[in-house]
Enzyme design. Structure first.
Site, PDB file in Angstrom:
ATOM      1  N   TYR A  19       7.583   3.100 109.128  1.00 11.31           N
ATOM      2  CA  TYR A  19       8.847   2.712 108.504  1.00 11.31           C
ATOM      3  C   TYR A  19       9.795   3.913 108.429  1.00 11.31           C
ATOM      4  CZ  TYR A  19      12.060   0.233 105.449  1.00 11.31           C
ATOM      5  OH  TYR A  19      13.178  -0.373 104.926  1.00 11.31           O
ATOM      6  N   HIS A  24      13.377   4.417 110.632  1.00 14.48           N
ATOM      7  CA  HIS A  24      14.627   4.636 109.911  1.00 14.48           C
ATOM      8  C   HIS A  24      15.199   6.036 110.132  1.00 14.48           C
ATOM      9  CE1 HIS A  24      13.754   0.805 108.045  1.00 14.48           C
ATOM     10  NE2 HIS A  24      15.041   0.776 107.754  1.00 14.48           N
TER      11      HIS A  24
END
Length: 124
Positions: free
Chosen positions: A28, A32
């Protein structure tokens, strides 16, 4: 004279939460760190500014804040959802998360994936 008195719309502040699955923290954060340009452009084109996501490592909660500065939130969110690259991004990131919204199946369906929060205090 305030900015609203001068005709500048300061925007609608929004906050949302979802839980990050512990086994996907690294993935994650990595995705990002280099959000796809098409997704970033669509966010901007849909009148979203000051968009941040914070993570609490104790609870796994992701806390997002943003400011919507457009005049048609529902229309802009429909345009966001109509973008195939955004839907591809959502499918990827939804797999890293657990929704806190009862009945939520994905970011691409109702009810929404991220749980909206009520603002109870703001000091500009």
């Amino acid at each position: 004279m305030s900015s609203t008195q001068q005709g500048v719309y300061p925007g609608r502040r929004l906050a949302q939460i979802v839980r990050l699955k512990p086994e996907y923290v690294a993935e994650y954060k990595e995705c990002h760190s280099k959000v796809w340009p098409e997704v970033l452009k669509q966010i901007k084109d849909c009148n979203i500014e000051d968009y941040s996501i914070f993570w609490d490592d104790n609870t796994g909660i992701l806390f997002a804040t943003l400011r919507y500065v457009g005049n048609d939130y529902e229309g802009d969110m429909a345009r966001m959802a109509a973008n195939p690259k955004v839907r591809e991004w959502w499918k990827m990131t939804d797999g890293y998360q657990t929704s806190l919204v009862p009945g939520a199946k994905s970011s691409d369906s109702e009810p929404g994936w991220w749980k909206p929060l009520e603002e109870v205090f703001y000091q500009p």
